[in-house]
Design a protein around this motif. Structure first.
Motif, mmCIF file in Angstrom:
data_model
loop_
_atom_site.group_PDB
_atom_site.id
_atom_site.type_symbol
_atom_site.label_atom_id
_atom_site.label_comp_id
_atom_site.label_asym_id
_atom_site.label_seq_id
_atom_site.Cartn_x
_atom_site.Cartn_y
_atom_site.Cartn_z
ATOM 1 N N LEU A 13 -8.774 -46.541 19.647
ATOM 2 C CA LEU A 13 -9.824 -46.926 18.706
ATOM 3 C C LEU A 13 -10.280 -45.722 17.884
ATOM 4 N N GLY A 14 -10.509 -44.607 18.564
ATOM 5 C CA GLY A 14 -10.931 -43.398 17.870
ATOM 6 C C GLY A 14 -9.886 -42.905 16.885
ATOM 7 N N LEU A 15 -8.612 -42.996 17.266
ATOM 8 C CA LEU A 15 -7.530 -42.565 16.383
ATOM 9 C C LEU A 15 -7.483 -43.423 15.125
ATOM 10 N N VAL A 16 -7.544 -44.739 15.304
ATOM 11 C CA VAL A 16 -7.460 -45.655 14.164
ATOM 12 C C VAL A 16 -8.669 -45.508 13.251
ATOM 13 N N VAL A 17 -9.864 -45.518 13.844
ATOM 14 C CA VAL A 17 -11.085 -45.408 13.038
ATOM 15 C C VAL A 17 -11.153 -44.047 12.349
ATOM 16 N N GLY A 18 -10.803 -42.988 13.071
ATOM 17 C CA GLY A 18 -10.849 -41.655 12.483
ATOM 18 C C GLY A 18 -9.916 -41.519 11.298
ATOM 19 N N TYR A 45 -15.117 -53.907 23.205
ATOM 20 C CA TYR A 45 -15.627 -52.532 23.133
ATOM 21 C C TYR A 45 -17.143 -52.557 23.251
ATOM 22 N N THR A 46 -17.695 -51.618 24.025
ATOM 23 C CA THR A 46 -19.132 -51.589 24.246
ATOM 24 C C THR A 46 -19.852 -50.964 23.056
ATOM 25 N N LYS A 47 -21.156 -51.180 23.000
ATOM 26 C CA LYS A 47 -21.953 -50.612 21.915
ATOM 27 C C LYS A 47 -21.932 -49.084 21.955
ATOM 28 N N VAL A 48 -21.914 -48.529 23.161
ATOM 29 C CA VAL A 48 -21.852 -47.070 23.292
ATOM 30 C C VAL A 48 -20.530 -46.540 22.731
ATOM 31 N N GLU A 49 -19.442 -47.213 23.060
ATOM 32 C CA GLU A 49 -18.132 -46.807 22.546
ATOM 33 C C GLU A 49 -18.069 -46.935 21.022
ATOM 34 N N ILE A 50 -18.616 -48.032 20.523
ATOM 35 C CA ILE A 50 -18.607 -48.258 19.077
ATOM 36 C C ILE A 50 -19.440 -47.202 18.361
ATOM 37 N N ALA A 51 -20.618 -46.894 18.927
ATOM 38 C CA ALA A 51 -21.491 -45.906 18.301
ATOM 39 C C ALA A 51 -20.830 -44.530 18.264
ATOM 40 N N ALA A 52 -20.206 -44.143 19.370
ATOM 41 C CA ALA A 52 -19.575 -42.819 19.443
ATOM 42 C C ALA A 52 -18.437 -42.689 18.437
ATOM 43 N N VAL A 53 -17.681 -43.761 18.278
ATOM 44 C CA VAL A 53 -16.503 -43.700 17.408
ATOM 45 C C VAL A 53 -16.864 -43.931 15.953
ATOM 46 N N THR A 54 -17.667 -44.968 15.682
ATOM 47 C CA THR A 54 -17.899 -45.373 14.300
ATOM 48 C C THR A 54 -19.055 -44.636 13.640
ATOM 49 N N LYS A 55 -19.896 -43.966 14.396
ATOM 50 C CA LYS A 55 -21.009 -43.225 13.797
ATOM 51 C C LYS A 55 -20.740 -41.729 13.751
ATOM 52 N N MET A 56 -20.369 -41.147 14.864
ATOM 53 C CA MET A 56 -20.198 -39.699 14.914
ATOM 54 C C MET A 56 -18.813 -39.275 14.425
ATOM 55 N N LEU A 57 -17.765 -39.806 15.084
ATOM 56 C CA LEU A 57 -16.399 -39.411 14.720
ATOM 57 C C LEU A 57 -16.072 -39.809 13.285
ATOM 58 N N SER A 58 -16.435 -41.020 12.913
ATOM 59 C CA SER A 58 -16.075 -41.507 11.582
ATOM 60 C C SER A 58 -16.739 -40.687 10.482
ATOM 61 N N MET A 59 -17.976 -40.264 10.694
ATOM 62 C CA MET A 59 -18.679 -39.486 9.674
ATOM 63 C C MET A 59 -18.005 -38.139 9.476
ATOM 64 N N LEU A 66 -23.813 -35.796 4.567
ATOM 65 C CA LEU A 66 -24.763 -34.992 5.347
ATOM 66 C C LEU A 66 -26.171 -35.571 5.238
ATOM 67 N N GLY A 67 -26.525 -36.025 4.038
ATOM 68 C CA GLY A 67 -27.821 -36.674 3.871
ATOM 69 C C GLY A 67 -27.935 -37.930 4.709
ATOM 70 N N MET A 68 -26.844 -38.694 4.769
ATOM 71 C CA MET A 68 -26.835 -39.906 5.595
ATOM 72 C C MET A 68 -26.977 -39.567 7.078
ATOM 73 N N ILE A 69 -26.326 -38.483 7.513
ATOM 74 C CA ILE A 69 -26.437 -38.084 8.919
ATOM 75 C C ILE A 69 -27.870 -37.721 9.266
#
Length: 448
Positions: free
Chosen positions: A338-343, A274-288, A170-173
């Protein structure tokens, strides 16, 4: 101030469950985790965004990555935080809370110094302030880890580790996505001032927390005696454990496969289109979100089935989810996949991080918590600091993403095999004098 006794279901010898999260000590640890996680992105990705916006060269931005060094070398001054009393603060608040408040005050001042910097005009001043922030943050981690371990009885170590990791995320977010959002509304100097103000959350948590019981420090020790007891004894005492060297090897390699996957993950995403927008959505928001959920499940699971079994199960899940990257590399472009694997990978990573943190906490001996945990946690980051340098070479020479991720996932197997051997032959279980030993009512005996 004394923490109220936890309900029997939270402190009984075999009890473990969701009710443990309602224990006041676990909730306190949640806020301590937030305090520890807040500075991280402010020193790395958020700082890089600020420097990029003011057109600082990539070479200079890369050099700022060296501010990680205090986190690697924090065992060097951990004995001071472990044993050296602070004027006034130690007498009023105690050894742990006194040092915690001092490091947090230093962190707040260092962040304010970063806020007062103008990197476009004077990059040197920002560099000095950033190093100071890194040193204060690493020092805060030393004492907060010790406070967390000593505050919790044995039965709450696993859920406490989960709570700490949830707070950390949460602090990182807040310092990552939150700071980036604020930067669209206000100058970066104001953003860092706001982040400095948020350090007060951790300070309040420290003041309201009870001071853990500790053996009284002998007065007027000779310097050589103090060095022996504060610096040498933590290491020699750990070395009395059966299989201690193998334990240290396990700590260093347990998450090696996960490190190899994550270091090259972004390069893999981009190379696969994969685009930067796709990467950001999956690896920053979903992954956290998945990592937070995994931390909760991992700590609860370790409390139920035991921390060694929890480590083995979580480590197995980590290997399986890492192998899913090899499958992803053979499939056509799919954000859903991608979202499934990263998540799932971050969920398993959160589970293993909670179980691993609880395991490291149990390895610490009474009287040496800060020094020993600083050593173990620094050793656990060794693959990231040193061994991960070979990830790019391996990816280039294998020249196959499916093969690379298969090899990377397999690097997690030696850690599990070593854990199975340690469980039968080494001293990795609870010892009577360990920090975290608790009576039925959750109280902790003061070691002699």
């Amino acid at each position: 101030m004394t923490a109220p006794s936890a309900p029997p279901s939270a402190t009984g010898p075999a009890a473990a469950g969701w009710t443990q999260w309602l224990d006041r000590r676990v909730l306190t640890v949640l806020f301590l985790g937030f305090a520890s996680g807040l500075p991280y992105f402010l020193l790395f990705s958020t700082l890089s965004a600020w420097l990029t916006e003011v057109h600082v060269s990539r070479t200079a931005i890369g050099l700022f990555a060296m501010v990680r060094s205090p986190f690697t070398f924090k065992p060097l001054w951990a004995p001071l935080i472990d044993r050296l009393p602070l004027p006034v603060l130690t007498r009023v608040l105690g050894q742990r809370r006194g040092w915690a408040l001092a490091t947090q005050a230093a962190l707040m001042l260092a962040l304010l110094a970063m806020a007062s910097s103008d990197p476009a005009a004077n990059l040197y001043w920002l560099a000095v302030a950033t190093v100071a922030t890194s040193f204060a943050s690493a020092s805060q981690d030393i004492v907060l880890d010790a406070l967390r371990i000593e505050l919790l009885p044995e039965t709450l170590q696993a859920p406490g580790a989960s709570a700490y990791l949830v707070g950390y995320r949460l602090g990182m977010i807040v310092a990552g996505a939150g700071a980036l959002y604020l930067s669209t509304l206000m100058p970066w100097s104001t953003v860092y001032t706001v982040m400095a103000a948020l350090v007060a959350i951790g300070m309040v948590a420290v003041v309201l927390a009870p001071e853990p019981a500790r053996p009284p420090a002998p007065p007027h020790q000779r310097f050589d005696v103090w060095v022996q007891e504060a610096v040498v004894a933590p290491f020699t005492h750990f070395a009395t454990r059966r299989g201690w060297l193998a334990i240290l090897v396990f700590v260093a390699i347990y998450k090696l496969g996960d490190v190899y996957v994550n270091v090259m993950a972004t390069n893999f995403y981009l190379s696969e289109g994969y685009t930067k927008v796709e990467i950001a959505a999956v690896t920053k928001m979903l992954s956290m979100a998945c990592a937070i959920a995994g931390a909760v499940i991992g700590g609860t699971l370790a409390a139920r089935i035991g921390q060694v079994r929890g480590l083995f199960l979580c480590g197995t899940c980590m290997i399986i989810t890492n192998l899913m990257y090899a499958v992803l590399a053979t499939q056509p472009h799919s954000v859903v996949l991608l979202g499934l694997v990263v998540g799932l990978e971050f969920f398993a990573g959160g589970m293993s991080a909670a179980a691993f943190t609880a395991f490291l906490s149990r390895l610490c001996d009474a009287g040496f918590t800060a020094t020993q945990y600083a050593l173990l946690s620094s050793l656990a980051t060794l693959p990231l600091d040193i061994l991960s340098g070979g990830t790019g070479w391996l990816a280039d020479h294998l020249n196959s993403w499916p093969l690379y991720f298969t090899v990377s996932a397999s690097l997690g197997v030696p850690g599990l095999l070593l854990l199975a051997w340690l469980a039968r032959t080494a001293d990795i279980h609870h010892r009577p004098d360990d920090i975290g030993a608790a009576d039925q009512d959750g109280s902790r005996p003061v070691p002699a």
